[in-house]
Structure formats: C-alpha cells, structure tokens
Design a protein around this motif. Structure first.
Motif, mmCIF file in Angstrom:
data_model
loop_
_atom_site.group_PDB
_atom_site.id
_atom_site.type_symbol
_atom_site.label_atom_id
_atom_site.label_comp_id
_atom_site.label_asym_id
_atom_site.label_seq_id
_atom_site.Cartn_x
_atom_site.Cartn_y
_atom_site.Cartn_z
ATOM 1 N N LEU A 201 -4.071 9.165 3.402
ATOM 2 C CA LEU A 201 -3.622 9.647 2.081
ATOM 3 C C LEU A 201 -4.345 10.952 1.746
ATOM 4 N N ALA A 202 -5.622 11.030 2.124
ATOM 5 C CA ALA A 202 -6.420 12.221 1.813
ATOM 6 C C ALA A 202 -5.845 13.464 2.474
ATOM 7 N N GLU A 203 -5.291 13.294 3.650
ATOM 8 C CA GLU A 203 -4.693 14.461 4.340
ATOM 9 C C GLU A 203 -3.598 15.086 3.500
ATOM 10 N N ILE A 204 -2.804 14.245 2.865
ATOM 11 C CA ILE A 204 -1.724 14.743 1.989
ATOM 12 C C ILE A 204 -2.355 15.394 0.762
ATOM 13 N N LEU A 205 -3.379 14.760 0.220
ATOM 14 C CA LEU A 205 -3.991 15.238 -1.029
ATOM 15 C C LEU A 205 -4.734 16.563 -0.824
ATOM 16 N N LEU A 206 -5.274 16.751 0.369
ATOM 17 C CA LEU A 206 -5.987 18.005 0.637
ATOM 18 C C LEU A 206 -5.042 19.198 0.529
ATOM 19 N N ALA A 207 -3.771 18.948 0.829
ATOM 20 C CA ALA A 207 -2.779 20.029 0.767
ATOM 21 C C ALA A 207 -2.188 20.171 -0.635
ATOM 22 N N ALA A 208 -2.691 19.402 -1.590
ATOM 23 C CA ALA A 208 -2.148 19.447 -2.960
ATOM 24 C C ALA A 208 -3.301 19.637 -3.948
ATOM 25 N N PRO A 209 -3.824 20.869 -4.055
ATOM 26 C CA PRO A 209 -5.057 21.087 -4.832
ATOM 27 C C PRO A 209 -4.888 20.895 -6.341
ATOM 28 N N LYS B 139 0.835 -1.211 0.000
ATOM 29 C CA LYS B 139 0.000 0.000 0.000
ATOM 30 C C LYS B 139 0.862 1.250 0.000
ATOM 31 N N LEU B 140 0.386 2.243 -0.719
ATOM 32 C CA LEU B 140 1.050 3.543 -0.771
ATOM 33 C C LEU B 140 0.977 4.164 0.625
ATOM 34 N N THR B 141 2.098 4.696 1.115
ATOM 35 C CA THR B 141 2.081 5.348 2.432
ATOM 36 C C THR B 141 1.948 6.854 2.233
ATOM 37 N N PRO B 142 1.411 7.560 3.223
ATOM 38 C CA PRO B 142 1.320 9.024 3.114
ATOM 39 C C PRO B 142 2.687 9.644 2.862
ATOM 40 N N GLN B 143 3.731 9.097 3.481
ATOM 41 C CA GLN B 143 5.070 9.658 3.320
ATOM 42 C C GLN B 143 5.524 9.553 1.871
ATOM 43 N N SER B 144 5.371 8.379 1.265
ATOM 44 C CA SER B 144 5.878 8.244 -0.108
ATOM 45 C C SER B 144 4.982 9.008 -1.085
ATOM 46 N N LEU B 145 3.688 9.145 -0.769
ATOM 47 C CA LEU B 145 2.821 9.977 -1.614
ATOM 48 C C LEU B 145 3.296 11.431 -1.557
ATOM 49 N N ALA C 25 -14.356 7.985 1.949
ATOM 50 C CA ALA C 25 -13.486 8.206 3.107
ATOM 51 C C ALA C 25 -13.146 9.687 3.278
ATOM 52 N N ALA C 26 -13.103 10.416 2.149
ATOM 53 C CA ALA C 26 -12.653 11.813 2.211
ATOM 54 C C ALA C 26 -13.576 12.703 1.391
ATOM 55 N N LEU D 220 -6.052 -4.034 -0.355
ATOM 56 C CA LEU D 220 -7.337 -3.362 -0.139
ATOM 57 C C LEU D 220 -7.129 -2.298 0.925
ATOM 58 N N TYR D 221 -7.333 -1.028 0.579
ATOM 59 C CA TYR D 221 -7.102 0.062 1.531
ATOM 60 C C TYR D 221 -8.285 0.179 2.489
ATOM 61 N N SER D 222 -7.977 0.392 3.768
ATOM 62 C CA SER D 222 -9.045 0.626 4.754
ATOM 63 C C SER D 222 -9.441 2.098 4.713
ATOM 64 N N ARG D 223 -10.550 2.401 5.331
ATOM 65 C CA ARG D 223 -11.004 3.800 5.406
ATOM 66 C C ARG D 223 -9.922 4.682 6.043
#
Ligand code: PLP
Length: 417
Positions: A191-199, A153-159, A225-226, A182-185
């Motif tokens: 991951l969404a936390e990182i993506l929210l900061a990358a519009p 699974k992709l980690t927030p750090q590597s994303l 989830a997000a 299979l990613y959990s919620r």
C-alpha cells in the motif's frame, strides 16, 4: 420545532448505530425482557488493578487540576517510550498528543485538515464513526469496498483507483473493527508504494486493537513498515481496548509536529487536557508489565472459538475466524430471504439483526452500519455463560427460520425491513 435552531452540519451526521442499538436494548430491558448484547465494542474485563490504583493514587495526591493540553510530561514520556519499544518508532514530545479517547484525536485530526472538496478514503467495512467525522469536517468519504475472500483488506489496486488530486486522507484500521483483519508488513509496504506516489495524501493508522491478537499473529503499523511515509502518517492508539479502559476516555496519537500542533490548538479551544486521573492511570498502563494480557487473550480466543462453532453449525451463517480484536463479522446472506415462524420475510441484514433481537433477545449489529450489507457483527467480549446462552439462542432462532419462499408464495406476506 427545535430543528430550526440546528446548524446545517447536523444534517450531515447520524447518531452512532452502536448507540442506537444500545437504546433499543435498553427499551426492551425496560419492558422486563432480558437481552444479551453482542453489540458492544468493549471488553467485560475490569481495568487491571494496578492501573486503577494509579488513578486512585492520583486523586489522593490531588493530581486533580488542569494539565498541559496535550498531556502530562510523564504520559508523553510513556507514550514516546511505548512507540519506541513496541513499534520501533521514535518521536519527540512535540510529535505526540494525548486526548479524550482515540475518537477525539481522530476527530481533531480530521477537523484540522479537511475542508469542502477534500476526500478521505475509507475501506469498508469501517468503524462506524469515520464517515460521520469526515462529514462533520466538511470532507467527503470515498468508501472502498474490500472483499471477504481477500481477508477484508484494501488492495494496492483498489487504493490506487480511489486516489484523486482531492484525496487528503486514507484511514487504515488494523486490526480492524468490525472484521479483525490484520495487515502484514508486506501488505502495508505494498500500500505504501501507492501512497509514496501520492504526496497529497495523509494516512491515519488507527491501531487501537494492537495488542488484542491471537494465534501468534504479528502486528506492524504503517509508519514502521514504510519509514519513507513517516511525515504523512498519524498513528492513533489508546487505552480503551487493550487495557479495558473505555470509560476512562484516554487515547494518544503521534505524527508530524505541524499536525500535532494543530490538533493541540483545537483541543485547547474545545476539551483541553484529557482527565488528569486517566492520564495518571495511562502512565501506569504503559509502564507496568502487561501481565494480565495472556489470560485475557486466552479467554478471548476461547470465546471466539465458541462463537465460530455456533456459526459453523447454523445454516445460513458463515465466517472466517479473525486473528485480532473481539468481533466476528459473519456473513448472514444465507438467512436473508428466509421467513420467520410468523411468516415475515427477512429482507436484509438489518431485518436479521432485528429478528435476533426481538426473537432470540440477542443484540448484534447489522453489517450495513459498517458500510457492508449482508453481514452481522458479533462482539464476543462478554462472560462465557452469557455467550453460551447467546450462541444457543441465535442457533435456535435461526433454526426456526423457514426456507426462502418463492415470489408466488410470498405474495401477501409481510416483509420485515
Ligand atoms: C477502530 C476504532 N477506533 C477508535 C475507537 C475509539 O476509541 P476510544 O474509546 O479511545 O475513543 C474505537 C472504539 O470503538 C474503534 O473501534
């Protein structure tokens, strides 16, 4: 000779490795050799009868004409209802589209949004078509390795490390082909936390294996989830896997209206509406009870466990039992370096897959095709008797391999690449 007529973009695209292995299998079969294929990405189950009947009825009722480009009113309503009921996602008809398979929808989305200088982040192992579709849209793939120990699974750090101002897409496939991850919620929310900061980043959630889950595993899609990311998410799904309808060529997607509208325009100038008969069958698939599913899942779990037992028994292969989809992504690094009975050393996963094909007459796909060398993808979507035979043949062929030769010993020996 004819290469001079080809457009430069054809240099950027490779034929699908899955199609290449299918060609090799056919060539061997033409020589009269029986090949068992663990290479194909499709279930061996028949399309459920009620769904097939809806397609037949559509022919009889002459529903054989062009439909609205993005799908019939009935199909769009069924898709909207599916998202609402299964995923707690609420869309209007302008926010959904049906196309000729999930593949075409992903292709259209990338064509509509990528251009030279823009990047798409693709976690590896990945579905073989993503990087080529990105290249065909003039974009650049940024492949981010995930680890077997981290459940692939992709980690927030590597994303976070992969995102640049040029990132246009993150492609997230859960459950995953080829790993079944299979990613959990909670993992999606991280991951969404990182993506929210990358519009600048859109996210493509490829949910095509949504319903093929085992051991009580739960499914959550990113938009669920997000919700804060909703306007940047394209959720893609389809009928090929969950309803065993690969040949019907029907998929669907939901996302922001501007994107769905652009995808519809592209579709209107390329393939137009997906097949009207497939759409009628799709309505039945989404509106009738999926009473076939428990039996399918029980069968798939049994097959998965059979292949896992074989893997556990073979010295040099290892894997963790996946919770979803119908693939096992087995670590074959313990076979690499071993020698075949004819003294040929297996240099990499491609050589291992080749050895299994030519010696065991079992087709598998090398991890290299999925951006992750050192692994084999074994699809267990085939008849129990054939699967049993394939497992025995793989175990026997692996048992015949000799331990790694030292450099000195291997001088003069052939190397199989
Ligand atoms: C992850 C993934 N996405 C999309 C597709 C394409 O599905 P479809 O048959 O709906 O085009 C596949 C098919 O193998 C797949 O594995």
């Amino acid at each position: 000779m004819s290469a001079q007529f080809l457009a430069p973009r054809m240099r950027r695209v490779r034929p699908s490795p899955t199609a290449a292995i299918a060609d090799r299998v056919r060539a061997l079969q033409q020589q009269g050799i029986d090949i068992i294929s663990l290479g194909l990405g499709e279930l061996d189950f028949a399309t459920p009868a009620a769904i097939g009947q809806a397609g037949i009825d559509a022919i009889r009722q002459d529903e054989t004409k062009y439909t609205a480009v993005g799908g019939t009113v009935a199909l769009k309503a069924a898709i909207i209802n599916k998202f609402s009921h299964d995923n707690d996602l609420h869309f209007t008809a302008q926010e959904v589209i049906a196309g000729t398979g999930a593949k075409q929808l992903i292709f259209n989305a990338l064509q509509a949004t990528l251009s030279s200088g823009l990047e798409a982040i693709i976690p590896a192992p990945y579905w073989v078509s993503y990087p080529d579709m990105v290249a065909l849209a003039d974009g650049e793939s940024v492949i981010v390795a995930t680890q077997e120990q981290a459940g692939w699974k992709l980690t927030p750090q590597s994303l976070a490390a992969a995102i640049t101002p040029r990132t246009r897409w993150l492609i997230l496939n859960s459950p995953s082909n080829p790993t079944g991850a299979l990613y959990s919620r909670e993992e999606l929310q991280a991951l969404a936390e990182i993506l929210l900061a990358a519009p600048q980043v859109l996210i493509l959630a490829d949910d095509i294996y949504e319903t093929l889950r085992y051991d009580g595993a739960l499914f959550c899609t990113l938009a669920q989830a997000a919700p804060a990311l909703r306007e940047r998410i394209l959720t893609v799904n389809g009928f090929s896997k969950g309803f065993s309808m690969t040949g019907w060529r029907l998929g669907y997607a939901a996302g922001p209206e501007w994107l769905i509208s652009a995808m519809t325009t592209l579709q209107s100038q390329s393939t137009s509406n997906p097949c009207s008969l497939a759409q009628a069958a799709g309505v039945a698939a989404l509106t009738q009870p999926a009473d076939f599913l428990p039996q399918w899942l029980a069968t798939l779990v049994r097959r998965r466990d059979r292949v896992m037992a074989m893997i556990d028994q073979v010295d040099g292969l290892s894997a963790t039992a996946p919770q979803a989809a119908f693939y096992i992504f087995a670590n074959c690094s313990g076979l690499i370096g071993k020698s075949t009975p004819t003294g040929v050393q297996l240099r990499d996963d491609i050589a291992v897959a080749d050895y299994l094909l030519t010696e065991a007459h079992v087709a598998t796909l090398p991890g290299t095709a999925f951006g992750t060398p050192g692994y084999l993808r074994l699809a267990y979507a085939l008849d129990d008797a054939l699967l049993e035979s394939a497992c025995q043949k793989i175990a026997n062929a692996c048992g015949e391999l000799c331990p790694t030769l030292t450099e000195h010993e291997s001088v003069g020996k052939a190397v199989l690449r």
